[in-house]
Design a protein around this motif. Structure first.
Motif, PDB file in Angstrom:
ATOM      1  N   ARG A  37       0.757  -1.005  -0.049  1.00 21.75           N
ATOM      2  CA  ARG A  37      -0.016  -0.109   0.058  1.00 21.75           C
ATOM      3  C   ARG A  37       0.799   1.294  -0.149  1.00 21.75           C
ATOM      4  O   ARG A  37       0.514   2.079  -0.646  1.00 21.75           O
ATOM      5  N   GLU A  41      -2.938  11.077   3.079  1.00 24.35           N
ATOM      6  CA  GLU A  41      -3.573  10.061   2.118  1.00 24.35           C
ATOM      7  C   GLU A  41      -2.610   8.648   2.457  1.00 24.35           C
ATOM      8  O   GLU A  41      -3.413   7.694   2.367  1.00 24.35           O
ATOM      9  N   LYS A  95      -3.973   6.927   5.536  1.00 24.60           N
ATOM     10  CA  LYS A  95      -5.410   6.734   5.468  1.00 24.60           C
ATOM     11  C   LYS A  95      -5.074   5.083   4.932  1.00 24.60           C
ATOM     12  O   LYS A  95      -6.083   4.382   4.924  1.00 24.60           O
ATOM     13  N   ALA A  96      -4.096   5.181   3.760  1.00 25.74           N
ATOM     14  CA  ALA A  96      -3.937   3.756   3.053  1.00 25.74           C
ATOM     15  C   ALA A  96      -3.504   2.718   4.110  1.00 25.74           C
ATOM     16  O   ALA A  96      -3.946   1.472   4.022  1.00 25.74           O
ATOM     17  N   ASN A 136      -4.326   2.544   7.144  1.00 23.53           N
ATOM     18  CA  ASN A 136      -5.229   2.485   8.315  1.00 23.53           C
ATOM     19  C   ASN A 136      -6.354   1.621   7.730  1.00 23.53           C
ATOM     20  O   ASN A 136      -7.288   0.954   8.376  1.00 23.53           O
ATOM     21  N   ARG A 137      -6.619   1.336   6.273  1.00 22.83           N
ATOM     22  CA  ARG A 137      -7.547   0.672   5.877  1.00 22.83           C
ATOM     23  C   ARG A 137      -7.635  -0.649   6.279  1.00 22.83           C
ATOM     24  O   ARG A 137      -6.462  -1.415   6.421  1.00 22.83           O
ATOM     25  N   GLU A 197     -10.544  -9.221   9.903  1.00 19.13           N
ATOM     26  CA  GLU A 197     -10.032  -7.964   9.634  1.00 19.13           C
ATOM     27  C   GLU A 197      -9.093  -7.685  10.756  1.00 19.13           C
ATOM     28  O   GLU A 197      -9.287  -7.957  11.552  1.00 19.13           O
ATOM     29  N   ILE A 234      -7.243  -4.404  11.921  1.00 17.75           N
ATOM     30  CA  ILE A 234      -6.878  -2.703  11.840  1.00 17.75           C
ATOM     31  C   ILE A 234      -5.361  -2.364  12.268  1.00 17.75           C
ATOM     32  O   ILE A 234      -5.083  -2.761  13.290  1.00 17.75           O
ATOM     33  N   THR A 275      -2.843   1.016  12.620  1.00 13.44           N
ATOM     34  CA  THR A 275      -2.733   2.444  12.571  1.00 13.44           C
ATOM     35  C   THR A 275      -1.230   2.862  12.730  1.00 13.44           C
ATOM     36  O   THR A 275      -0.441   1.739  12.918  1.00 13.44           O
TER      37      THR A 275
END
Length: 474
Positions: free
Chosen positions: A111, A150, A153-154, A156-157, A165, A167, A169
């Motif tokens: 990412r 940005e 954010k990528a 953090n998806r 899933e 998560i 950060t």
């Protein structure tokens, strides 16, 4: 191509046996040379790239960054380095295993690589630490901070794995050449310090090195100004009364933070709360609000005024802090406020991010004796499961539902249903944003418990609250 080997003849003929042997020998030697070149290239690649992610490694960075800075110096360009550390990555390894952790690292690396330009560089320094080098396309590139956000954010998806899933950060520290360092070593050291500051401010934040110039791509000193406001006595609280719908008696107060800027005057919350959330300053800001609200509540009680519940908003980053319950207990003890006079407001999105962890935190807070309310209910997708699962004491109905009352039949039906449901679940209901007598009349008929809004009072100073409390009702 390494080279060519050719045999020439003055006449057209077939090659002799000797010539064929020469060609075979040359081909064999060339094959050895090609294979050796491949091996050398592979060895060089392995020495300069991370085996797991395929990204350049620290050795590659050491060679390249000095050249990048030299080029930038000659062409009067800036270079920004971002030191990136994945938050609580150890928990993934411990909870899901190292194989799952490796998959997360590979996905994050992909990412990041897909989020930068061809002229930029993403490096894995080791473990869960990465570095991004952004080469500015001109002497003034104002989009760097936006690009880094940005990138965050990528990262953090949510990442889909075999066990569900994950998560992830990140805490990011940023330093810019030439303002924050003239050499590779200085630049990396200052980016590293900024990253640790991001960790201290609650993680999942982006912090710029705070010396040697303004943050890249940000309004001059905006973030630092807010930091100084939190630590430098520029913030203050106003309080908006909450009233009993049936009697008009004041039953509680919501604490709302305000900023009195020394040069700009009053800064509206809409102008600094998003910045606080984005940078992680919402954590120390929220802690200040919590302590100040507790102090003021106790001060009113010491004046002989009737004790009231003080409601304090809790941000997602505050609620995610494992020590949040401890901070609440310390604030209550420090200011001598009984827990039953403090109410913490959280939105549904905050508790639904990690329901199991949120439930544990709420049980810990309930154990202290404080009240809990679900804020802005009805502002978006609202799950009835949240009301059933989590130990709330009160439901705060969002102003978007209230403002359509009583003329909108759909709003009437929804509000009536919410009040009925809350009462069935033994939750008190407060309507936010009440501004008209017609809205108040409907809420009274619908048996809503409490209301808040300009119909009764705007947010006011502590001194004005004293006058209202002595008056008794609104």
């Amino acid at each position: 191509m390494l080279g060519t080997f050719a045999l020439y003849s003055k006449e057209v003929r077939r090659p002799t046996e000797h010539e064929m042997k020469l060609v075979a020998l040359a081909t064999h030697i060339a094959g050895i040379a090609i294979e050796r070149k491949r091996v050398d290239d592979r060895i060089h690649f392995m020495a300069h790239h991370d085996d797991l992610t395929g990204l350049p490694n620290r050795a590659f960075l050491k060679e390249r960054l000095a050249n990048i800075l030299d080029q930038a110096r000659r062409h009067n360009r800036k270079v920004t380095v971002a030191y990136i550390d994945l938050d609580n990555f150890k928990d993934i390894n411990d909870g899901r295993g190292h194989a799952a952790g490796d998959e997360v690292l590979k996905e994050v690396a992909t990412r990041m690589a897909n989020s930068v330009r061809a002229s930029d560089m993403v490096v894995r320094l080791g473990g869960d630490e990465f570095l991004v080098v952004l080469v500015h396309q001109s002497s003034h590139d104002a989009g760097i901070t936006r690009r880094l956000r940005e990138l965050q954010k990528a990262i953090n998806r949510p990442i889909r794995g075999e066990d569900g899933e994950v998560i992830v950060t990140s805490s990011i520290g940023v330093a810019a050449f030439p303002f924050d360092g003239a050499t590779s070593e200085e630049l990396l050291a200052n980016a590293d310090r900024a990253m640790y500051r991001a960790k201290e401010l609650g993680r999942n934040t982006l912090q710029h090195h705070d010396a040697g110039g303004a943050p890249v791509g940000m309004p001059l000193g905006e973030q630092e100004e807010l930091h100084q406001a939190i630590t430098g006595d520029q913030l203050f609280l106003q309080y908006q009364p909450q009233v009993d719908v049936a009697t008009g008696r004041i039953t509680g107060l919501e604490a709302l933070v305000r900023w009195n800027h020394p040069a700009k005057g009053r800064v509206p919350p809409v102008n600094f709360i998003p910045l606080a959330e984005e940078t992680g300053l919402i954590v120390p800001l929220g802690l200040w609000v919590l302590n100040e609200a507790c102090r003021q509540a106790r001060s009113w009680q010491d004046m002989g005024l009737t004790p009231l519940t003080i409601a304090v908003n809790v941000s997602a980053k505050q609620f995610a802090d494992p020590d949040f319950s401890k901070h609440v207990a310390e604030a209550l003890e420090r200011h001598g406020l009984q827990p039953r006079w403090l109410e913490l407001e959280v939105t549904e999105s905050v508790v639904m991010q990690d329901a199991e962890r949120a439930l544990a935190m709420m049980e810990s807070l309930r154990g202290l004796g404080v009240r809990l309310s679900i804020d802005d209910f009805g502002s978006g997708y609202s799950s009835l499961a949240a009301l059933k699962t989590f130990p709330f004491d009160r439901l705060k109905m969002d102003r978007s539902l209230v403002e359509a009352l009583p003329g909108d039949k759909t709003a009437v039906a929804i509000v009536s249903a919410v009040i009925s449901l809350a009462q069935t679940l033994k939750l008190s209901v407060l309507a936010e944003g009440v501004e008209t007598d017609d809205q108040m009349d409907f809420l009274r008929q619908a048996r809503c418990d409490e209301a808040q809004g300009y119909r009764f009072s705007r947010p006011v100073s502590p001194e004005e609250i004293v006058v209202l409390l002595k008056a008794g009702s609104l």
